[in-house]
Design an enzyme around this catalytic site. Structure first.
Site, PDB file in Angstrom:
ATOM      1  N   TRP A   1       0.829  -1.199   0.000  1.00 20.68           N
ATOM      2  CA  TRP A   1       0.000   0.000   0.000  1.00 20.68           C
ATOM      3  C   TRP A   1       0.867   1.254   0.000  1.00 20.68           C
ATOM      4  O   TRP A   1       0.527   2.265  -0.629  1.00 20.68           O
ATOM      5  CB  TRP A   1      -0.908   0.007   1.234  1.00 20.68           C
ATOM      6  N   HIS A   2       2.003   1.194   0.701  1.00 32.28           N
ATOM      7  CA  HIS A   2       2.854   2.380   0.809  1.00 32.28           C
ATOM      8  C   HIS A   2       3.550   2.724  -0.502  1.00 32.28           C
ATOM      9  O   HIS A   2       3.941   3.881  -0.702  1.00 32.28           O
ATOM     10  CB  HIS A   2       3.896   2.183   1.907  1.00 32.28           C
ATOM     11  N   GLY A   3       3.727   1.766  -1.362  1.00 32.87           N
ATOM     12  CA  GLY A   3       4.377   2.095  -2.621  1.00 32.87           C
ATOM     13  C   GLY A   3       4.648   0.871  -3.476  1.00 32.87           C
ATOM     14  O   GLY A   3       4.759  -0.252  -2.972  1.00 32.87           O
TER      15      GLY A   3
END
Length: 482
Positions: free
Chosen positions: A321-323
């Site tokens: 989700w963060h990247g």
């Protein structure tokens, strides 16, 4: 539009004046227009992507409330897939296409990396998750479908938390748009204090530490072990002050307008375990994954290996989700491993310290647990921040080598910046310790006048520090990229 910009310094007071002088029936519309202006300050036409998400989930909520049986499940999944498809195309298409190309090449089928690559819309992950939580809560029967399109659109686009959270739940925020909000001195004073504290974290600590951190992580092989170690600790405080600073400014600006957003950080580096850290860090996201990924997978109900599986899956998805990069995936997986290890060794660790005559509640044991939690978190931050897994591995295997105190600075971070940065971090920790010291706080409150004088002096000091030592470069908040 950045909170730490001249544009916002003009934009926000104008919005507040228009909002408070407007009739109640116009207030939500004013917030929606203001939120559109705020978002369009980045890439104007990307508001169409946000609008598409809003339309999909708005109508999904209405239909979920009307139908029963299997059609409800179909509508839910159509909404989830459609909303997530937008996120996938703009955030993950290039990453996964590249992975498939690498697999094909490894198998002997020549393939090149995809040419098509999109600029990631600001805050796409945040408002996607906020929209999904609304649809899921309506499906579960925990939330009534919102009939007003304007209210729902404003709920998703509310500018204080639009681009980097907190990721709100409809039960907390949606009903607040149906309430009349008028000028309230106490709310405005409280909001301004919260914003000032957020600007202190962002401008004085995070943006100053960024000067050192950026040098270290851009080319770690050029620096000695002391610099790598300092860069790691500095990044831990940079990302905390940057993101919690944003959350404080968001909560403060929302409070001025009469809205209460959830607290997103609760002094996470005071945690005495990794599980406690994740109850204190980015609370809105960690609870989102708990409620919509971990528990539906089975949570800890099954125990044993299934609990381990659920933890690792949840945190690996959290990392993704963060990247769209392997560094984030590995960081998430690593935190899942931390939690599995913590869970399975708890009894053994308690027995070991009991044999030494050290109780779990002792100050010595608490200090060991707190320091070890911080160190494990810093190891994770190295992977998170590094430009590649090889860079992260280099830092982790060289931080203890060649400590040269004469070469402690970096090209961008002049040595005279060090005392300011360390002093600001110490001030932050002192302030947080005072808040934790409930006996001191209750004593001050009993002194009435002294209580107000101490608070006024504290707020004045923060404002003066921000003015004197802030780094005014309009640096983006770290979590804007997510």
């Amino acid at each position: 539009m950045l909170f730490n910009s001249l544009e916002f310094a003009v934009f926000f007071p104008v919005v507040c004046v228009l909002y408070f002088i407007a009739p109640y029936r116009w207030q939500t519309g004013i917030l929606l227009i203001a939120s559109c202006v705020f978002y369009m300050a980045f890439i104007p036409h990307y508001i169409l992507i946000l609008f598409a998400t809003i339309v999909i989930d708005y109508f999904a909520g209405l239909y979920l409330e009307k139908v029963q049986g299997r059609p409800r499940t179909i509508i839910l999944w159509v909404s989830i897939i459609a909303t997530c498809a937008i996120l996938f195309v703009f955030k993950y298409f290039y990453f996964f296409a590249g992975v498939l190309a690498e697999i094909a090449n490894a198998l002997g089928y020549p393939a090149s990396d995809p040419i098509l690559r999109f600029v990631l819309p600001i805050g796409l992950s945040f408002h996607t998750f906020q929209s999904l939580s609304y649809v899921i809560e309506v499906y579960r029967g925990h939330q009534k479908a919102e009939k007003s399109f304007v209210v729902y659109a404003t709920y998703v686009m509310f500018f204080p938390q639009l681009v980097a959270g907190p990721i709100e739940r409809p039960q907390n925020l949606l009903h607040q748009f149906h309430e009349e909000h008028r000028f309230d001195y106490r709310l405005i004073a409280g909001g301004l204090k919260l914003m000032a504290w957020g600007f202190f974290k962002k401008l004085v600590i995070a943006d100053r530490l960024a000067l050192y951190v950026n040098d270290i992580f851009s080319s770690p092989s050029q620096y000695n072990g002391l610099q790598l170690s300092l860069g790691t600790v500095f990044f831990a405080y940079q990302i905390y002050c940057d993101f919690s600073g944003y959350s404080d400014i968001a909560r403060g600006s929302a409070r001025i307008l009469g809205f209460e957003l959830m607290k997103n950080f609760n002094d996470p580096y005071a945690s005495s375990s990794i599980s406690e850290f994740w109850r204190r860090w980015h609370i809105s996201l960690s609870t989102w994954f708990r409620d919509y990924i971990y528990i539906p997978l089975g949570g800890s109900r099954s125990g044993g290996l299934k609990k381990c599986r659920n933890l690792i899956i949840t945190f690996t998805i959290s990392g993704l989700w963060h990247g769209a990069a392997w560094t984030y995936v590995v960081w998430g997986f690593l935190n899942g491993i931390y939690l599995v290890f913590e869970s399975f060794t708890q009894t053994a660790r308690d027995r070991f310290f009991s044999a030494l005559g050290v109780s779990r509640e002792s100050a010595f044991r608490l200090a060991i647990r707190t320091v070890s939690t911080f160190l494990l978190t810093c190891i994770g931050w190295v992977v998170f921040r590094s430009q590649s897994l090889s860079d992260g591995w280099y830092i982790l295997t060289h931080f203890y080598k060649d400590w040269h105190f004469g070469a402690i600075s970096t090209p961008q971070f002049l040595l005279r910046q060090m005392p300011i940065a360390i002093g600001a971090v110490c001030f932050l920790e002192l302030a947080q310790a005072i808040v934790r010291w409930k006996a001191f706080s209750s004593t001050i409150r009993q002194l009435h006048m002294a209580h107000y004088l101490v608070r006024f002096a504290g707020y004045s000091i923060v404002v003066v520090i921000v003015i004197m030592f802030g780094v005014y470069r309009s640096n983006q908040f770290i979590y804007f990229q997510f």
